[in-house]
Write an enzyme that holds these catalytic residues in place. Structure first.
Site, PDB file in Angstrom:
ATOM      1  N   HIS A 175      38.362  53.696  24.861  1.00  0.00           N
ATOM      2  CA  HIS A 175      37.068  53.845  25.098  1.00  0.00           C
ATOM      3  C   HIS A 175      37.002  53.892  26.708  1.00  0.00           C
ATOM      4  CE1 HIS A 175      33.739  51.645  26.517  1.00  0.00           C
ATOM      5  NE2 HIS A 175      34.234  50.882  27.732  1.00  0.00           N
ATOM      6  N   GLU A 176      38.365  53.818  27.328  1.00  0.00           N
ATOM      7  CA  GLU A 176      38.845  53.927  29.055  1.00  0.00           C
ATOM      8  C   GLU A 176      38.775  55.715  29.165  1.00  0.00           C
ATOM      9  OE1 GLU A 176      37.592  52.091  30.552  1.00  0.00           O
ATOM     10  OE2 GLU A 176      37.745  50.810  29.453  1.00  0.00           O
ATOM     11  N   HIS A 204      36.015  57.844  28.994  1.00  0.00           N
ATOM     12  CA  HIS A 204      35.039  57.935  30.138  1.00  0.00           C
ATOM     13  C   HIS A 204      35.251  58.399  31.166  1.00  0.00           C
ATOM     14  CE1 HIS A 204      32.508  54.268  29.624  1.00  0.00           C
ATOM     15  NE2 HIS A 204      33.173  53.136  29.762  1.00  0.00           N
ATOM     16  N   ASP A 218      31.929  53.899  23.943  1.00  0.00           N
ATOM     17  CA  ASP A 218      32.942  53.108  22.252  1.00  0.00           C
ATOM     18  C   ASP A 218      32.798  54.137  20.609  1.00  0.00           C
ATOM     19  OD1 ASP A 218      32.796  50.939  23.466  1.00  0.00           O
ATOM     20  OD2 ASP A 218      30.018  50.261  23.030  1.00  0.00           O
TER      21      ASP A 218
END
Length: 736
Positions: A570-571, A574, A634
């Protein structure tokens, strides 16, 4: 995620709800129907990463815990959230003093108890202290905690005295002082705003110091729109929230009455304050505007020409406590429109109203540091807005204040006793495998041209990882230097809070004149979180998230990749979502996308917006435009984690037999998805769900699970979901 400002005595209002993980530490779950249930419910609190429990014992208990939360009567292809978390609330009812209880908050509860234990340890004898042997940072944290616990007895004696002293130091409060305007012939709101910037990063003008986007080795000033007393602008502007607005006005009135303002005047002034804040809220832009509003970079000369009704040189100099040159760079987002709106609002606002409002915001910020008399109206207000039944116990408020204000000291204590270094190394291994997987996934994307793929690969490979904690917190000497300017005194909790708050604000403010530190930690490791810093192209994984149920060295890798792996994936995503994609591999703003790739990106983005719009219509609990970045992360994160796990299985075939639990009828792939889903089990009070929707950057937990899985064919394969079932639609969205 944005960085955390360590204001040690920030108002811990449940209404703030800015981050359920960061601002609301929770107690153990309440007892339930049977002793077996109670044992399962509190299992997560009973062991640590360095526990002496055996591998088999850990795995058996974890499998029992996971099964206890499931409702296997639900079809996983129709509602995987209810399938995975259907019994969550049975075993983890929302505690009366909280508005929400989730898996990560259960983890935070475990951490909270550990910090309480550490902060309760003995403090060095006062007689051993002198100028050559000052109090250590860790002992300052312990004394800070001790004074906070003892504040009730102390403040009951002095009642409002510390608050009144604080108000007087700010120049007074018209509502309390009949002679205020004789002493203030000319009210300078800009000076008051500058002098109170430490209160939540500014009143009327938002102020911060951040990395310079054009010179990556420097910091710059960041001006933005104001924060609000109730955080959520919709509380002021939407008819459906009129109950909250009246509760807020009544809250202001009760505080004024406690300060001996007569009933009629308290009613009238509280009405004026709230009416002004309604207009101020209307001057701000909503959260979703950050998706379309660009950053503007000016110097102070240009800023003064664009918004000449504010003396910017004087304001910034007052904030910084040092002369600021006219060529100093300034960054603005949202502020352009907001400052125009503010100008028109202030032109028609009486000075009396403005001064009363600004001092109220300062009072609101420090109110939590007073006794029960002053906390009672705050708790009543929180109950109305969030449904919180009982006030937060004082010890939890105190642990949170110390951990927020002196987080590196509490983290130093925590990692010495509780942190398992193997988790740090394993985390880095998993993240590196996820980065490799991202590279491989790029090859599958037919919508992305070769040049954009090439740069995306370079950026992913350049992404740095910091896991666990910064090395310097293992050094007591380094911690002592970090907190040497904080003065913690016996029996003066209110003053201690101001000392911590102002220290951390000065530390943040004074970065302006220093080189940019690309290795800074925006949060202490004793905050349960992980984040991607797009201006440094770095992933930060905090020590306290590397605990059960997110990670354990004895878990099957299906669980570790499903939970922790997904968080890390998820990170990574980003860095390539609608915001992260605008920055290069060094964290500088750069349009590295070809026009064709950008057009395809926007088209793919619309698919997610439409899909989550449809999901949000079920209960109107979130806005898809506001949660877009997190939804993209996500969806991409679960793909990265699953593929990386599949690669791990291929490389470790001899270990695959241990990847499932013998007492569960699920294979390792199904366990991967169950582990992912159960990290988002949650129960939320209806009032809080409504309150959070206008500023929350994440979709509600239920839709984070459903949205990510309905777009992923590997989930449908694992659970044999027929095409056309809710979680296996014929049309799916995919970006990364």
């Amino acid at each position: 995620m944005s960085s955390l400002k360590c204001s040690g005595c920030e108002l811990i209002l449940a209404v703030s709800l800015l981050s359920s993980v960061l601002s609301s530490p929770l107690p153990p779950a309440q007892s339930v129907d049977t002793e077996v249930d109670k044992d399962l419910s509190n299992f997560i609190l009973s062991y640590d990463l360095n526990s002496n429990a055996s591998r088999n014992a850990i795995r058996t208990k974890q499998s029992e815990l996971m099964q206890s939360f499931m409702n296997t009567s639900v079809d996983p292809c129709e509602n995987f959230y209810d399938y995975a978390c259907g019994n969550w609330e049975k075993y983890n009812p929302i505690p009366k003093d909280k508005w929400k209880y989730s898996t990560t908050q259960l983890l935070q509860s475990n951490l909270q108890l550990k910090l309480k234990e550490l902060l309760s340890e003995p403090i060095d004898d006062e007689n051993k202290l002198d100028n050559d042997h000052p109090r250590s940072a860790m002992d300052k944290a312990k004394l800070y905690y001790k004074n906070c616990l003892n504040q009730e007895a102390k403040i009951t004696e002095v009642k409002a005295e510390p608050l009144l002293k604080f108000i007087n130091e700010l120049g007074g409060w018209p509502v309390l002082d009949k002679n205020y305007w004789q002493r203030h012939k000319k009210f300078d709101w800009e000076e008051l705003a500058a002098n109170t910037t430490f209160v939540g990063n500014g009143i009327l003008i938002g102020f911060d110091v951040v990395k310079n986007p054009t010179i990556s080795t420097e910091y710059t000033i960041f001006l933005k729109q104001t924060t609000l007393g109730m955080v959520n602008r919709d509380n002021y502007l939407k008819e459906e929230n009129s109950k909250n607005l009246e509760a807020y006005r009544l809250f202001v009135e009760k505080v004024l009455r406690l300060l001996n303002v007569d009933e009629e005047r308290a009613h009238n002034v509280s009405t004026e304050i709230v009416n002004f804040e309604v207009l101020l809220a209307n001057a701000t832009l909503p959260l979703e505007a950050t998706k379309t509003e660009h950053y503007y970079q000016l110097n102070v000369t240009q800023l003064s020409k664009a918004f000449g009704y504010i003396d910017w040189k004087k304001y910034i100099t007052n904030v910084q406590g040092a002369d600021v040159k006219m060529n100093q760079t300034v960054l603005i987002q949202l502020g352009v429109k907001y400052f125009e709106n503010l100008y028109h609002l202030l032109r028609k606002t009486r000075n009396d109203t403005l001064a009363n409002y600004m001092i109220w915001r300062c009072v609101l910020y420090v109110l939590i540091n007073l006794g029960n008399d002053f906390r009672a109206p705050l708790n009543e207000f929180a109950k109305t807005v969030t449904g919180q039944v009982e006030p937060t116990p004082l010890w939890k408020i105190c642990v949170n204040q110390v951990n927020t204000g002196m987080g590196m000291a509490t983290s130093g204590m925590f990692i010495r006793k509780y942190f398992d270094e193997t988790s740090k190394n394993e985390t880095i291994k998993i993240i590196n495998s996820l980065k490799e997987t991202f590279d491989e996934n790029l090859l599958e994307l037919d919508w992305l041209d070769a040049d954009t793929k090439s740069y995306a690969s370079k950026k992913a490979n350049a992404m740095r990882v910091a896991a666990g904690y910064p090395d310097y917190i293992r050094s007591e000497e380094s911690l002592n230097i970090l907190y040497k300017d904080i003065n913690i005194t016996e029996g003066t909790h209110f003053e201690n809070c101001l000392s911590v708050t102002k220290h951390n604000w000065r530390k943040s403010r004074d970065r302006l004149f220093k080189p940019y530190d690309k290795n800074q930690w925006q949060m202490p490791p004793t905050i349960v979180n992980a984040l991607y810093d797009f201006v440094a192209n770095r992933i930060l994984v905090l020590a306290s998230i590397l605990q059960p149920p997110i990670y354990h060295q004895y878990y099957p890798q299906s669980l570790n990749y499903g939970a922790m792996g997904m968080f890390m994936g998820h990170e990574i995503i980003h860095g390539f979502d609608d915001i992260g994609r605008q920055f290069d591999l060094e964290g500088n703003p750069l349009d590295w996308w070809t026009p064709k790739a950008m057009s395809h990106f926007d088209e793919k983005k619309k698919c997610f917006l439409n899909q989550y719009d449809d999901l949000s219509k079920q209960d109107q609990s979130f806005k898809s435009i506001a949660t877009l970045s997190e939804n993209l992360a996500d969806n991409g994160g679960i793909r990265l984690a699953y593929k990386a796990y599949s690669k791990w299985k291929q490389s470790n075939g001899h270990l695959v037999k241990d990847e499932a639990f013998s007492n569960m009828k699920l294979n390792e792939d199904q366990l991967f998805f169950l582990s992912f889903a159960q990290t988002f089990c949650a129960a939320t009070r209806p009032e809080a769900l409504i309150e959070s929707k206008s500023y929350e950057a994440h979709s509600p937990e239920k839709y984070r699970i459903l949205g990510a899985l309905m777009n992923f064919d590997k989930f449908s394969e694992a659970f044999e979901c027929p095409i056309g079932s809710r979680l296996n639609p014929s049309e799916k969205c995919r970006l990364w």
